[in-house]
Design an enzyme around this catalytic site. Structure first.
Site, PDB file in Angstrom:
ATOM      1  N   SER A  31       0.843  -1.202   0.000  1.00  9.42           N
ATOM      2  CA  SER A  31       0.000   0.000   0.000  1.00  9.42           C
ATOM      3  C   SER A  31       0.875   1.249   0.000  1.00  9.42           C
ATOM      4  CB  SER A  31      -0.873   0.008   1.258  1.00  9.42           C
ATOM      5  OG  SER A  31      -0.033   0.184   2.391  1.00  9.42           O
ATOM      6  N   SER A  34       4.057   2.000   2.629  1.00  7.69           N
ATOM      7  CA  SER A  34       4.554   0.711   3.121  1.00  7.69           C
ATOM      8  C   SER A  34       6.081   0.594   3.000  1.00  7.69           C
ATOM      9  CB  SER A  34       3.866  -0.444   2.379  1.00  7.69           C
ATOM     10  OG  SER A  34       4.164  -0.391   0.992  1.00  7.69           O
ATOM     11  N   LYS A  36       7.894   0.979  -0.069  1.00  5.21           N
ATOM     12  CA  LYS A  36       8.316   0.424  -1.366  1.00  5.21           C
ATOM     13  C   LYS A  36       9.492   1.212  -1.927  1.00  5.21           C
ATOM     14  CE  LYS A  36       4.292   1.235  -3.217  1.00  5.21           C
ATOM     15  NZ  LYS A  36       3.658   1.867  -2.036  1.00  5.21           N
ATOM     16  N   GLU A 104       6.970   3.268  -8.925  1.00  5.86           N
ATOM     17  CA  GLU A 104       5.583   3.555  -9.349  1.00  5.86           C
ATOM     18  C   GLU A 104       5.256   2.797 -10.641  1.00  5.86           C
ATOM     19  OE1 GLU A 104       3.722   5.060  -7.285  1.00  5.86           O
ATOM     20  OE2 GLU A 104       4.900   6.581  -6.201  1.00  5.86           O
TER      21      GLU A 104
END
Ligand code: ADP
Ligand code: MG
Ligand code: ZN
Length: 204
Positions: A31, A34, A36, A104
């Site tokens: 999410s 989180s 990433k 992304e």
């Protein structure tokens, strides 16, 4: 004729070289908030420390913080090349690049899957970071396909901003049509399964 020891050491060195050029696909998903981007930047930094040539990309659509940088919510950042399409990304990868990072990745269309596959087959280590779910809790763009073909998938969790549990969803807080709405902390909140309301815009 080589001495047998010499032959062996040549073989090992060659094997190490081949292993170093063995491509693979890694997916880092979860999410919003989180971690990433932090994880992607950590892996890229380690590759650089190993003196591997790395290239970091982001889709041109994401201009949330900086057009030519990948930036985490904590402010960690690295230079990145913004690209408008999967094809442009492939063209921009240089011949001696060992590691390709993409942040992304959910904003690319499905052609990114073939591009990642092509690069991995060429011996490149490809690390894709992206949202696994959109604001409705549905798979986001090409991410589920990438997860299916990747050698390694890492699912990260944020902290639910309602109850403190592990969050796996992103609650949209401002009204905007469609899946593609780029926003930071003011626009989204990390939520757990129980506290998440699919597609509901809260805070209105
Ligand atoms: P992502 O790329 O997954 O959106 P980032 O790597 O940019 O995440 O940012 C992760 C950082 O966000 C964490 O280290 C933490 O400092 C911060 N953060 C803010 N809100 C939260 C939250 N609800 N849960 C976890 N981390 C959060
Ligand atoms: Mg991020
Ligand atoms: Zn919760």
């Amino acid at each position: 004729m080589r001495e047998s020891g010499e032959h062996l050491s040549f073989g090992v060195a060659e094997a190490v070289d081949v292993a170093a050029r063995r491509g693979c696909l890694e997916v880092v998903c979860g999410s919003m908030f989180s971690g990433k981007t932090e994880e992607l930047l950590r892996r890229m930094k380690r590759a650089r420390l190993a003196r591997q040539r790395v290239q970091l990309f982001k889709p041109r659509v994401d201009q949330r913080y900086d057009a030519v940088k990948v930036v985490s919510h904590e402010g960690a950042n690295a230079d990145a090349v913004p690209v408008g399409s999967a094809a442009e990304l492939l063209e921009t990868v240089q011949a001696d690049t060992a590691v390709v990072g993409i942040d992304e990745v959910q904003f690319f269309d499905e052609r990114i899957v073939e591009v990642c596959d092509t690069l991995a087959n060429r011996g490149v280590r490809v690390i894709c970071a992206g949202l696994d779910q959109d604001y409705r809790g549905q798979p986001f763009g090409p991410i589920s396909l990438l997860m299916a073909v990747a050698e390694f998938v890492t699912k990260l969790h944020a902290v639910c901003s309602k109850c403190g549990a592990q969050a796996c969803r992103s609650q949209r807080l401002v009204a905007s049509e469609g899946q593609l709405f780029v926003g930071g902390a003011a626009a989204y909140e990390a939520r757990c399964r129980r506290c998440f309301s699919p597609g509901v815009i809260e805070g209105q």
